[in-house]
Design a protein around this motif. Structure first.
Motif, PDB file in Angstrom:
ATOM      1  N   GLY A   1      38.169  42.030  31.586  1.00 39.32           N
ATOM      2  CA  GLY A   1      37.245  41.345  30.694  1.00 39.32           C
ATOM      3  C   GLY A   1      35.867  41.354  31.329  1.00 39.32           C
ATOM      4  N   GLN A   2      34.859  41.461  30.496  1.00 41.49           N
ATOM      5  CA  GLN A   2      33.488  41.584  30.994  1.00 41.49           C
ATOM      6  C   GLN A   2      33.090  40.399  31.869  1.00 41.49           C
ATOM      7  OE1 GLN A   2      31.488  44.239  30.558  1.00 41.49           O
ATOM      8  NE2 GLN A   2      29.881  43.303  31.774  1.00 41.49           N
ATOM      9  N   LYS A   3      33.465  39.194  31.459  1.00 46.43           N
ATOM     10  CA  LYS A   3      33.071  37.997  32.204  1.00 46.43           C
ATOM     11  C   LYS A   3      33.691  37.976  33.611  1.00 46.43           C
ATOM     12  CE  LYS A   3      32.845  33.002  31.547  1.00 46.43           C
ATOM     13  NZ  LYS A   3      33.192  31.893  30.658  1.00 46.43           N
ATOM     14  N   ASN A   4      34.993  38.243  33.707  1.00 52.50           N
ATOM     15  CA  ASN A   4      35.660  38.250  35.016  1.00 52.50           C
ATOM     16  C   ASN A   4      35.201  39.417  35.878  1.00 52.50           C
ATOM     17  OD1 ASN A   4      37.145  35.919  34.587  1.00 52.50           O
ATOM     18  ND2 ASN A   4      38.771  37.048  33.552  1.00 52.50           N
ATOM     19  N   TRP A   5      34.948  40.570  35.248  1.00 49.34           N
ATOM     20  CA  TRP A   5      34.446  41.722  35.998  1.00 49.34           C
ATOM     21  C   TRP A   5      33.102  41.380  36.618  1.00 49.34           C
ATOM     22  CZ3 TRP A   5      30.095  44.739  35.868  1.00 49.34           C
ATOM     23  CH2 TRP A   5      30.152  45.931  36.590  1.00 49.34           C
ATOM     24  N   ARG A   6      32.222  40.775  35.833  1.00 45.37           N
ATOM     25  CA  ARG A   6      30.896  40.397  36.343  1.00 45.37           C
ATOM     26  C   ARG A   6      31.021  39.369  37.469  1.00 45.37           C
ATOM     27  NH1 ARG A   6      25.725  40.478  36.099  1.00 45.37           N
ATOM     28  NH2 ARG A   6      24.399  38.644  35.859  1.00 45.37           N
ATOM     29  N   ARG A   7      31.901  38.384  37.295  1.00 46.13           N
ATOM     30  CA  ARG A   7      32.114  37.389  38.358  1.00 46.13           C
ATOM     31  C   ARG A   7      32.518  38.063  39.667  1.00 46.13           C
ATOM     32  NH1 ARG A   7      35.739  33.047  35.171  1.00 46.13           N
ATOM     33  NH2 ARG A   7      34.041  31.988  34.088  1.00 46.13           N
ATOM     34  N   LEU A   8      33.475  38.975  39.586  1.00 47.60           N
ATOM     35  CA  LEU A   8      33.946  39.676  40.781  1.00 47.60           C
ATOM     36  C   LEU A   8      32.816  40.440  41.449  1.00 47.60           C
ATOM     37  CD1 LEU A   8      36.135  40.867  42.684  1.00 47.60           C
ATOM     38  CD2 LEU A   8      36.471  42.650  40.968  1.00 47.60           C
ATOM     39  N   HIS A   9      32.051  41.186  40.678  1.00 38.83           N
ATOM     40  CA  HIS A   9      31.023  42.032  41.260  1.00 38.83           C
ATOM     41  C   HIS A   9      29.827  41.235  41.769  1.00 38.83           C
ATOM     42  CE1 HIS A   9      32.500  46.194  40.563  1.00 38.83           C
ATOM     43  NE2 HIS A   9      33.377  45.492  39.867  1.00 38.83           N
ATOM     44  N   VAL A  10      29.453  40.179  41.078  1.00 35.16           N
ATOM     45  CA  VAL A  10      28.342  39.350  41.563  1.00 35.16           C
ATOM     46  C   VAL A  10      28.761  38.615  42.836  1.00 35.16           C
ATOM     47  CG1 VAL A  10      26.946  37.304  41.045  1.00 35.16           C
ATOM     48  CG2 VAL A  10      27.196  39.106  39.334  1.00 35.16           C
TER      49      VAL A  10
ATOM     50  N   ILE B   1      34.913  44.705  48.773  1.00 34.59           N
ATOM     51  CA  ILE B   1      34.472  46.090  48.580  1.00 34.59           C
ATOM     52  C   ILE B   1      35.559  46.909  47.898  1.00 34.59           C
ATOM     53  CG2 ILE B   1      33.866  48.238  49.789  1.00 34.59           C
ATOM     54  CD1 ILE B   1      32.443  46.413  51.882  1.00 34.59           C
ATOM     55  N   ALA B   2      36.794  46.757  48.345  1.00 31.83           N
ATOM     56  CA  ALA B   2      37.911  47.500  47.739  1.00 31.83           C
ATOM     57  C   ALA B   2      38.121  47.079  46.289  1.00 31.83           C
ATOM     58  CB  ALA B   2      39.179  47.285  48.554  1.00 31.83           C
ATOM     59  N   ALA B   3      38.057  45.784  46.028  1.00 31.35           N
ATOM     60  CA  ALA B   3      38.255  45.293  44.664  1.00 31.35           C
ATOM     61  C   ALA B   3      37.143  45.781  43.734  1.00 31.35           C
ATOM     62  CB  ALA B   3      38.320  43.770  44.656  1.00 31.35           C
ATOM     63  N   MET B   4      35.917  45.764  44.237  1.00 33.04           N
ATOM     64  CA  MET B   4      34.809  46.236  43.399  1.00 33.04           C
ATOM     65  C   MET B   4      34.908  47.742  43.169  1.00 33.04           C
ATOM     66  SD  MET B   4      31.534  43.909  44.516  1.00 33.04           S
ATOM     67  CE  MET B   4      31.481  44.467  46.207  1.00 33.04           C
ATOM     68  N   ALA B   5      35.308  48.484  44.170  1.00 34.48           N
ATOM     69  CA  ALA B   5      35.471  49.930  43.996  1.00 34.48           C
ATOM     70  C   ALA B   5      36.601  50.239  43.020  1.00 34.48           C
ATOM     71  CB  ALA B   5      35.744  50.590  45.337  1.00 34.48           C
ATOM     72  N   ALA B   6      37.687  49.484  43.115  1.00 35.83           N
ATOM     73  CA  ALA B   6      38.837  49.727  42.241  1.00 35.83           C
ATOM     74  C   ALA B   6      38.544  49.354  40.788  1.00 35.83           C
ATOM     75  CB  ALA B   6      40.048  48.938  42.738  1.00 35.83           C
ATOM     76  N   THR B   7      37.593  48.456  40.576  1.00 39.90           N
ATOM     77  CA  THR B   7      37.311  48.002  39.209  1.00 39.90           C
ATOM     78  C   THR B   7      36.005  48.560  38.662  1.00 39.90           C
ATOM     79  OG1 THR B   7      36.250  45.985  40.024  1.00 39.90           O
ATOM     80  CG2 THR B   7      38.610  45.867  39.506  1.00 39.90           C
ATOM     81  N   SER B   8      35.477  49.587  39.298  1.00 40.96           N
ATOM     82  CA  SER B   8      34.221  50.174  38.841  1.00 40.96           C
ATOM     83  C   SER B   8      34.462  51.320  37.869  1.00 40.96           C
ATOM     84  CB  SER B   8      33.390  50.645  40.038  1.00 40.96           C
ATOM     85  OG  SER B   8      32.947  49.540  40.767  1.00 40.96           O
ATOM     86  N   ASN B   9      35.195  51.016  36.821  1.00 46.53           N
ATOM     87  CA  ASN B   9      35.433  51.986  35.766  1.00 46.53           C
ATOM     88  C   ASN B   9      35.691  51.238  34.452  1.00 46.53           C
ATOM     89  OD1 ASN B   9      38.383  51.416  35.603  1.00 46.53           O
ATOM     90  ND2 ASN B   9      38.364  52.303  37.654  1.00 46.53           N
ATOM     91  N   THR B  10      35.560  51.926  33.356  1.00 47.26           N
ATOM     92  CA  THR B  10      35.662  51.298  32.039  1.00 47.26           C
ATOM     93  C   THR B  10      37.027  50.669  31.780  1.00 47.26           C
ATOM     94  OG1 THR B  10      34.008  52.857  31.231  1.00 47.26           O
ATOM     95  CG2 THR B  10      35.308  51.689  29.570  1.00 47.26           C
ATOM     96  N   PRO B  11      38.153  51.324  32.100  1.00 52.03           N
ATOM     97  CA  PRO B  11      39.444  50.668  31.850  1.00 52.03           C
ATOM     98  C   PRO B  11      39.613  49.360  32.631  1.00 52.03           C
ATOM     99  CG  PRO B  11      39.773  53.016  32.208  1.00 52.03           C
ATOM    100  CD  PRO B  11      38.336  52.728  32.518  1.00 52.03           C
TER     101      PRO B  11
ATOM    102  N   VAL C   1      37.199  47.324  33.490  1.00 52.37           N
ATOM    103  CA  VAL C   1      36.358  46.316  32.832  1.00 52.37           C
ATOM    104  C   VAL C   1      37.087  45.770  31.613  1.00 52.37           C
ATOM    105  CG1 VAL C   1      34.168  45.902  31.644  1.00 52.37           C
ATOM    106  CG2 VAL C   1      34.224  47.376  33.654  1.00 52.37           C
ATOM    107  N   ARG C   2      37.722  46.642  30.837  1.00 52.62           N
ATOM    108  CA  ARG C   2      38.491  46.175  29.673  1.00 52.62           C
ATOM    109  C   ARG C   2      39.658  45.296  30.102  1.00 52.62           C
ATOM    110  NH1 ARG C   2      39.833  51.350  27.614  1.00 52.62           N
ATOM    111  NH2 ARG C   2      37.851  52.386  27.735  1.00 52.62           N
ATOM    112  N   TRP C   3      40.331  45.685  31.176  1.00 53.67           N
ATOM    113  CA  TRP C   3      41.495  44.938  31.650  1.00 53.67           C
ATOM    114  C   TRP C   3      41.096  43.557  32.168  1.00 53.67           C
ATOM    115  CZ3 TRP C   3      43.079  43.686  36.807  1.00 53.67           C
ATOM    116  CH2 TRP C   3      44.372  43.168  36.883  1.00 53.67           C
TER     117      TRP C   3
END
Length: 89
Positions: A28-37, A12-22, A24-26
């Motif tokens: 990468g879209q693929k790793n961001w999606r993996r984390l959130h899914v 939950i903390a990781a998803m909240a911390a990464t729920s912004n555009t910067p 996602v860029r940091w």
């Protein structure tokens, strides 16, 4: 229970911390999606296990199980709808 709950809070903390555009860029879209899914499924399954154990002995928890089942049905329906929409010419 403590370790699985702690892992859910970390997700939950990781998803909240990464729920912004910067973020996602940091990541990468693929790793961001993996984390959130992965995180969303882990948290969902944590609720299923926690409420399921309680609902087995106390029927007061059955409404929560019904809501979780409805949430799963909506998620599956949305996935099937998007799959048919993408595969159509």
């Amino acid at each position: 229970t403590i370790s699985s709950g702690s892992i859910a809070y970390v997700f939950i903390a990781a998803m909240a911390a990464t729920s912004n555009t910067p973020a996602v860029r940091w990541l990468g879209q693929k790793n961001w999606r993996r984390l959130h899914v992965t995180g969303s499924w882990y948290v969902f399954l944590s609720f299923v296990v926690a409420f399921g154990k309680r609902a087995a002995v106390n029927p007061d928890y059955m409404p929560a199980m019904v809501l979780l089942a409805l949430a799963l049905a909506l998620k599956v329906a949305a996935a099937l709808k998007s799959r048919t929409r993408v595969s159509a010419p």
